[in-house]
Enzyme design. Structure first.
Site, PDB file in Angstrom:
ATOM      1  CG  HIS A 227      -0.195  -0.003   2.532  1.00 29.56           C
ATOM      2  ND1 HIS A 227       0.293  -1.174   3.085  1.00 29.56           N
ATOM      3  CD2 HIS A 227       0.139   0.985   3.406  1.00 29.56           C
ATOM      4  CE1 HIS A 227       0.885  -0.904   4.226  1.00 29.56           C
ATOM      5  NE2 HIS A 227       0.815   0.397   4.452  1.00 29.56           N
TER       6      HIS A 227
ATOM      7  CB  CYS B 195       2.300   1.892  10.309  1.00 27.13           C
ATOM      8  SG  CYS B 195       0.905   2.228   9.211  1.00 27.13           S
TER       9      CYS B 195
END
Length: 694
Positions: A65, A204
């Protein structure tokens, strides 16, 4: 999932053999739907995100991603691989692959939808249904939430033997009954007791997938263990702070993150487990058990600001002082570099537009003519100069911040400003930041009455630490450091001939030794320190040019090598080579890491040789650079640009030739053709299982 995923974005028989090929296959579907405008640019962004941290998860899941300017709207593509694809998970290859594409400016609503998918992937019923579904439309409906996993499972069963439905239902009912029975004994609590309570933070780098998967994993593990878990997800859509009352009532804290936790002081003084975000996904039960054990032993973090710092988040108590010192210094440098970049480019543009006498122009407040290029050049130059005035204070302030968190900011900035005023420069900023952080840490170790703790971070610590740092900088160490800074500047200004060439070669070797690691960062910091003044010397700008040129060589060389001798590289490396063109041209040395990781003994020496050649030639040609970054995009701002590009080309050719020769010297195992050759391909089709020797 709205229309983020449709049947056209689903491949239930994904034949790709590598994660790069899988990402390309799914991205091509996005391009066909008009969701991605530039396939190669988007894949480069995916590769850059993958280089930060592998996106494979336990349970056979891969979630490549990224955020990208080449994405028109948030999009999901799903692939199911019969053979499995290695995405770096500890338990093996992934068979469920989600490619998540978010625009660079995606709104909160879209990111919330993406985060809900991340949470669903922690649901075994959901992933089992994805493995069982037989048509793309049902798979897309399942991901969107239009059908439930149970509905999808029934559909899959209906397509098979009808009798299987009854046999599947009975175990499910038995399982549900067993689950209900297993939780019943845990529900009652002894009178007057309550469950163990944990607060957690997950985050993250991208803030799209891992953040929310870790949250879901921790919440599920908490329910199984009879523990109350409240999670704050610090993702791309921002974050909602946990209620202070919930934090105050918590018995322990779990921090699962790969970027600094925002407002970390809120969790100080409690038993804490501090790990990377993947640990929160893969082993949540262990983390919960660990924090409970710490609570039983009475292990607690220090009060707010006393020990927990932004650069001590790795949770490794065995780290030596040298490692911590490097982290503290890199903390300051990382915050300083954007000021160097903005200020340097503005000043360079000022010279380009207004000429080399623009530094003598009067203030644009007193004299500015809209139609004169000289006035615009002076404006850019003076804005850049103002940005440069922040360099040393920011460096010192964030070194202190890395050591002591927010209480270190005030004395760090004060010390940096003093360093600027006494001409102690970059060295003075380093010293001021370290002193400020040390002073704050010393103050925090003093036992303070409870009644005074509220005013410590606001009044007492800033007051005392600023006074101590100011005294030391003005009276004790300021003059010696200023003298050392002047000596270093004079030495750099005097570099000519052989000495300059040797320095360029050394810096080139350092830039290419660990491809973005500590040695690379030392060379880069040395170069940026030289131009971090309003009027850097010609030698300092030559050093900056040499460092950037050398840093571009490794990825460009690997890209060229995969183009001219593709048979020497694996299919995955050839795909990485395409992205390396862009990464190298943009001065992102890390673009060569996949090649070095696969074959370090051949790639790293080749890259170092080319980097040394480029660094030496750049210094010999007298190329100069005011900007600290930008790659080929700042060539118009480079002095002697043609010779500068020639130096880069020479180094790339040297590295390419060496890596091709070294890889060509590999001897395949007896009877096995070289990798990538026609004979090798034919042998592969015949099922040869003999490995190629490295």
């Amino acid at each position: 999932m709205s229309e983020m995923i449709t049947a056209d974005l689903v491949d239930l028989d994904l034949s790709a053999e590598s994660k790069e090929a899988a990402a390309r296959a799914l991205a091509e579907r996005m391009v066909a739907k008009g969701r991605v405008t530039d396939l190669e640019g988007f894949l480069a962004d995916v590769a850059a995100r993958e280089a930060q941290m592998p996106t494979g998860l336990d349970g056979g899941i891969g979630i490549p991603h990224c955020r990208s300017e080449h994405v028109t709207e948030p999009t999901l593509a799903f692939g199911r691989s019969p053979a499995g694809i290695d995405f770096g998970a500890a338990d093996g290859p992934a068979d469920l692959i989600f490619l998540i594409a978010a625009p660079a400016g995606a709104d909160d609503a879209h990111l919330t939808i993406l985060s809900s998918l991340a949470r669903q992937l922690m649901n075994a019923e959901f992933t089992d249904a994805l493995r069982a579904v037989s048509d793309a439309e049902t798979a897309a409906s399942l991901v969107r939430g239009d059908v439930t996993p149970a509905d999808a499972a029934e559909g899959a069963a209906a397509s098979g033997a009808g009798a299987d439905k009854d046999t599947a239902t009975a175990p499910a009912a038995a399982s549900a009954g067993a689950a209900a029975g297993s939780t019943a004994p845990e529900t009652p609590e002894p009178s007057g007791e309550r469950p163990f309570r944990i607060v957690a933070v997950t985050s993250c780098p991208t803030g799209i997938a891992h953040t929310y998967m870790a949250a879901e994993s921790l919440e599920n593990a908490g329910r199984e263990a009879g523990v109350e878990v409240a999670v704050e997800t610090q993702g791309s859509a921002g974050f909602t702070r946990l209620d202070p009352a919930v934090i105050a009532a918590a018995d322990g804290v779990v921090l699962a993150h790969d970027v600094p936790v925002r407002e970390k002081d809120r969790f100080a003084g409690k038993p804490t487990v501090d790990v990377g975000v993947k640990a929160g996904i893969n082993r949540p039960a262990e983390l919960i058990a660990e924090v409970r054990a710490k609570a039983e032993r009475g292990e607690r973090t220090a009060p707010a600001g006393a020990a927990a710092t932004p650069v001590d988040r790795a949770g490794d108590s065995t780290e030596g002082y040298g490692t911590k010192l490097r982290k503290w210094l890199m903390s300051g440098v990382s915050y300083m570099v954007p000021f160097v970049a903005a200020g340097g480019l503005l000043i360079a543009l000022g010279f380009a537009i207004g000429g080399w006498t623009v530094n003598k122009a009067p203030s644009v407040m007193d004299h500015f003519v809209w139609t004169q290029s000289d006035s615009w050049g002076a404006l850019l130059f003076q804005i850049g100069g103002m940005a440069f005035n922040f360099l040393i204070p920011v460096l010192a302030g964030y070194i202190a911040y890395g050591m002591a968190d927010r209480p270190g900011l005030v004395p760090g900035f004060v010390g940096g400003a003093i360093s600027l005023s006494i001409n102690a420069g970059f060295l003075g900023g380093l010293a001021a930041g370290l002193i400020a952080g040390g002073v704050v840490l010393a103050i925090q170790r003093v036992n303070i009455p409870a009644a005074m703790r509220g005013i410590m971070p606001v009044v007492v610590i800033p007051l005392i630490s600023s006074a101590v740092v100011g005294f030391l900088m003005f009276v004790v160490i300021g003059k010696p450091i200023a003298a050392a800074q002047k000596g270093m500047t004079d030495w750099l200004s005097g570099l000519t001939g052989t000495n300059a060439v040797l320095l360029g070669a050394l810096l080139g070797l350092m830039m290419c030794f660990d491809l973005g690691g500590p040695v690379n960062k030392v060379a880069y910091t040395f170069a940026t320190a030289g131009i971090a003044v309003a009027a850097p010397s010609d030698s300092a700008m030559k050093i900056m040019a040499a460092v950037m040129a050398a840093g571009m060589v490794p990825p460009l060389a690997m890209a060229l090598a995969t183009t001219v001798r593709g048979r020497l590289f694996t299919p995955a490396e050839r795909e990485n080579g395409k992205a390396a063109w862009v990464l190298g041209a943009s001065f992102i040395t890390e673009g060569a890491i996949p090649f070095a990781a696969a074959d370090p003994l051949r790639v790293i020496p080749s890259a170092m040789a080319g980097g040394a050649v480029t660094g030496a030639l750049s210094m010999m040609f007298g190329a100069t650079l005011r900007a600290p970054h930008g790659g080929v995009f700042v060539v118009p701002l480079i002095g002697n640009p043609f010779l500068y590009l020639l130096a880069i080309a020479a180094g790339v050719c040297v590295s390419t030739a060496l890596v091709v020769v070294l890889k060509g010297m590999r001897k395949p195992a007896q009877g096995t053709p070289a990798a990538g050759s026609a004979e090798g391909a034919a042998a592969g089709e015949k099922g040869s299982e003999q490995p190629v020797a490295a």
